[in-house]
Design an enzyme around this catalytic site. Structure first.
Site, PDB file in Angstrom:
ATOM      1  N   LYS A 193       0.822  -1.212   0.000  1.00 13.20           N
ATOM      2  CA  LYS A 193       0.000   0.000   0.000  1.00 13.20           C
ATOM      3  C   LYS A 193       0.857   1.264   0.000  1.00 13.20           C
ATOM      4  O   LYS A 193       0.582   2.206  -0.744  1.00 13.20           O
ATOM      5  CB  LYS A 193      -0.907  -0.023   1.241  1.00 13.20           C
ATOM      6  CG  LYS A 193      -2.133   0.789   1.106  1.00 13.20           C
ATOM      7  CD  LYS A 193      -3.043   0.567   2.297  1.00 13.20           C
ATOM      8  CE  LYS A 193      -2.309   0.818   3.589  1.00 13.20           C
ATOM      9  NZ  LYS A 193      -3.150   1.149   4.716  1.00 13.20           N
ATOM     10  N   ARG A 268     -12.717   3.476   9.093  1.00 11.40           N
ATOM     11  CA  ARG A 268     -12.645   2.081   9.538  1.00 11.40           C
ATOM     12  C   ARG A 268     -14.033   1.524   9.828  1.00 11.40           C
ATOM     13  O   ARG A 268     -14.210   0.334   9.949  1.00 11.40           O
ATOM     14  CB  ARG A 268     -11.806   1.974  10.830  1.00 11.40           C
ATOM     15  CG  ARG A 268     -10.333   2.215  10.617  1.00 11.40           C
ATOM     16  CD  ARG A 268      -9.613   0.919  10.293  1.00 11.40           C
ATOM     17  NE  ARG A 268      -8.375   1.141   9.565  1.00 11.40           N
ATOM     18  CZ  ARG A 268      -7.171   1.197  10.116  1.00 11.40           C
ATOM     19  NH1 ARG A 268      -7.018   1.029  11.388  1.00 11.40           N
ATOM     20  NH2 ARG A 268      -6.114   1.413   9.374  1.00 11.40           N
ATOM     21  N   ARG A 307       9.991  -9.997   4.798  1.00  9.26           N
ATOM     22  CA  ARG A 307      10.280  -8.654   5.268  1.00  9.26           C
ATOM     23  C   ARG A 307      10.832  -8.721   6.692  1.00  9.26           C
ATOM     24  O   ARG A 307      11.734  -7.997   7.062  1.00  9.26           O
ATOM     25  CB  ARG A 307       9.009  -7.800   5.212  1.00  9.26           C
ATOM     26  CG  ARG A 307       9.230  -6.346   5.504  1.00  9.26           C
ATOM     27  CD  ARG A 307       8.014  -5.504   5.121  1.00  9.26           C
ATOM     28  NE  ARG A 307       7.055  -5.417   6.215  1.00  9.26           N
ATOM     29  CZ  ARG A 307       5.874  -4.777   6.117  1.00  9.26           C
ATOM     30  NH1 ARG A 307       5.512  -4.222   4.967  1.00  9.26           N
ATOM     31  NH2 ARG A 307       5.058  -4.712   7.141  1.00  9.26           N
ATOM     32  N   ARG A 313      11.035  -6.025  12.433  1.00 10.81           N
ATOM     33  CA  ARG A 313       9.731  -5.778  13.062  1.00 10.81           C
ATOM     34  C   ARG A 313       9.220  -7.076  13.675  1.00 10.81           C
ATOM     35  O   ARG A 313       9.046  -8.074  12.976  1.00 10.81           O
ATOM     36  CB  ARG A 313       8.722  -5.272  12.030  1.00 10.81           C
ATOM     37  CG  ARG A 313       8.787  -3.771  11.825  1.00 10.81           C
ATOM     38  CD  ARG A 313       7.828  -3.312  10.756  1.00 10.81           C
ATOM     39  NE  ARG A 313       6.422  -3.567  11.097  1.00 10.81           N
ATOM     40  CZ  ARG A 313       5.403  -3.027  10.421  1.00 10.81           C
ATOM     41  NH1 ARG A 313       5.639  -2.216   9.404  1.00 10.81           N
ATOM     42  NH2 ARG A 313       4.166  -3.288  10.769  1.00 10.81           N
ATOM     43  N   ARG A 325      -3.264 -10.673  11.793  1.00 12.65           N
ATOM     44  CA  ARG A 325      -3.384  -9.308  11.280  1.00 12.65           C
ATOM     45  C   ARG A 325      -4.163  -9.299   9.965  1.00 12.65           C
ATOM     46  O   ARG A 325      -4.976  -8.413   9.712  1.00 12.65           O
ATOM     47  CB  ARG A 325      -1.993  -8.702  11.055  1.00 12.65           C
ATOM     48  CG  ARG A 325      -1.381  -8.153  12.340  1.00 12.65           C
ATOM     49  CD  ARG A 325       0.112  -7.952  12.212  1.00 12.65           C
ATOM     50  NE  ARG A 325       0.468  -6.987  11.176  1.00 12.65           N
ATOM     51  CZ  ARG A 325       1.645  -6.975  10.553  1.00 12.65           C
ATOM     52  NH1 ARG A 325       2.574  -7.868  10.851  1.00 12.65           N
ATOM     53  NH2 ARG A 325       1.904  -6.067   9.656  1.00 12.65           N
TER      54      ARG A 325
END
Ligand code: IMP
Ligand code: MG
Length: 369
Positions: A193, A268, A307, A313, A325
């Site tokens: 995104k 949202r 990633r 992360r 998620r």
């Protein structure tokens, strides 16, 4: 908002307001006419709808006829009035009331008076539903006026822009602000995104509003809204939508010359989507599309794990956290997919492939809206 040919028009006068104005004109005129049977003369084309509604409401016997004049080209009044259909009946001794949809410069009205100079009518009165006082530059008395409007171009209720718009039951005003392209961008974690938002921003000269960034900016700079938001966060409460919307409003105003906005992280919920629609409406604009990058779960998991190997992360390192998620993303966005689908504004874009391939797909969606 509506589009006729190349131009955009925004709602201006509702059909209820028009109905009230027509009724008041009927009341005034029928009172003044007493028992006389008037001849109403509508000026075609524009007055067909007004004339029709007017005589339907007129409580006593009357006659109706039309003459046809033309003076407008596009959105500009021309010098030259054409008489396309003149009077076809003898009106000697009659009380005539002209029914005009709109009086602008008064050129058409001048021609109407010319037509009647040798008709020997008992009286000639002018009734116009819409009137632009700032544009009127003649001295003829206007006996009955429905609604005074500013000097702007309108369509609907008989009035057209190059042939379109006459059929609309309410009146719209020409929008002079340039139209914006506003997108709500969605994509599951790992869909790319951020990369695509950067591309869209550059290609379409849009401003990217990431709600997270907006919050951080306002809190860091201790703006009034930032402090207000923080007071909720410190208590562990959700920031009320109103506060978020006010922040977005400020962001939109800051960039009033943008070609449009990419909203990211908001809305949202249905309530937030509603609030965003209202916000854009207050700017004479709208959300044009929800664009969602669609990527298969397994591909996302692979991408994020990869990633995680380099990003450090923590939430990219654990497969079950990643799957959670993704699941959460679909649970949350499903509502919005429905919301925007109902307005024909949902566009799913295949997010698997090279960055360039995906940008081409996104562009083809945006070029169509
Ligand atoms: P005038 O001759 O300048 O007074 O203009 C009168 C005629 O122009 C009307 O009968 C309409 O046909 C057209 N006109 C004037 N203003 C508008 C408008 O805002 N929208 C559409 N047509 C208009
Ligand atoms: Mg007219």
């Amino acid at each position: 908002m509506i589009k006729l040919h190349d131009l955009y028009f925004k709602p201006f006068i509702s059909s209820e307001q028009i109905d009230e104005a027509v009724q008041e004109m009927v009341d005034d005129i029928s009172k003044d006419m007493g028992d006389v049977i008037p001849v109403f003369v509508g000026i075609l084309n524009g007055s067909f709808m007004f004339a029709s509604d007017f005589v339907k409401k007129y409580p006593k016997p009357c006659e109706v006829t039309f003459i046809k004049l033309a003076s407008y080209e596009g959105v500009k009044s021309t010098e030259d009035i054409q008489r396309l259909i003149g009077l076809t009946q003898d009106l000697t001794g009659r009380e005539v009331i002209i029914l005009e949809d709109i009086i602008d410069s008064g050129k058409t009205l001048e021609e109407v008076h010319r037509i009647f100079t040798n008709e020997n009518v008992k009286s000639l009165k002018i009734a116009t539903l819409f009137y632009k006082p700032e544009a009127y530059n003649k001295d003829y008395k206007l006996h009955y006026i429905g609604i005074k409007i500013p000097n702007a171009f309108i369509v609907g209720y008989g009035l057209d822009y190059n042939g379109l718009g006459r059929d609309l039951p309410e009146v719209y005003q020409l929008k002079t602000e340039k139209p914006m392209t506003n997108l709500v961008l969605f994509g599951p974690p790992g869909a790319g995104k951020g990369t695509q938002a950067d591309f869209l921003k550059a290609k379409y000269n849009l401003v990217h509003i990431s709600t997270g960034d907006v919050f951080r900016y306002n809190i860091k700079n201790k703006t009034a809204l930032g402090m207000l938001a923080k007071s909720f966060m410190d208590k562990g409460d959700l920031v009320p939508d109103k506060v978020t919307i006010d922040m977005l409003n400020a962001e939109v105003d800051k960039n009033s010359d943008a070609n449009g906005f990419i909203f990211d992280g908001f809305p949202r919920t249905n309530a937030q989507a509603d609030a965003l629609d209202k916000l854009m409406e207050s700017k004479d604009s709208q959300i044009n599309a929800m664009v969602a990058l669609e990527v298969d779960d397994e591909v996302l998991v692979k991408r994020l794990l990869k990633r995680g190997e380099t990003s450090g992360r923590a939430d990219d390192a654990d497969e079950s956290i990643i799957r959670n998620r993704i699941k959460e993303y679909y649970a949350k966005t499903a509502i919005l997919k429905d919301y925007y689908s109902a307005q024909d504004k949902y566009f799913g874009v295949d997010g698997v492939g090279s960055i360039e391939d995906i940008t081409v797909r996104l562009s083809s969606v945006i070029d169509k809206i």
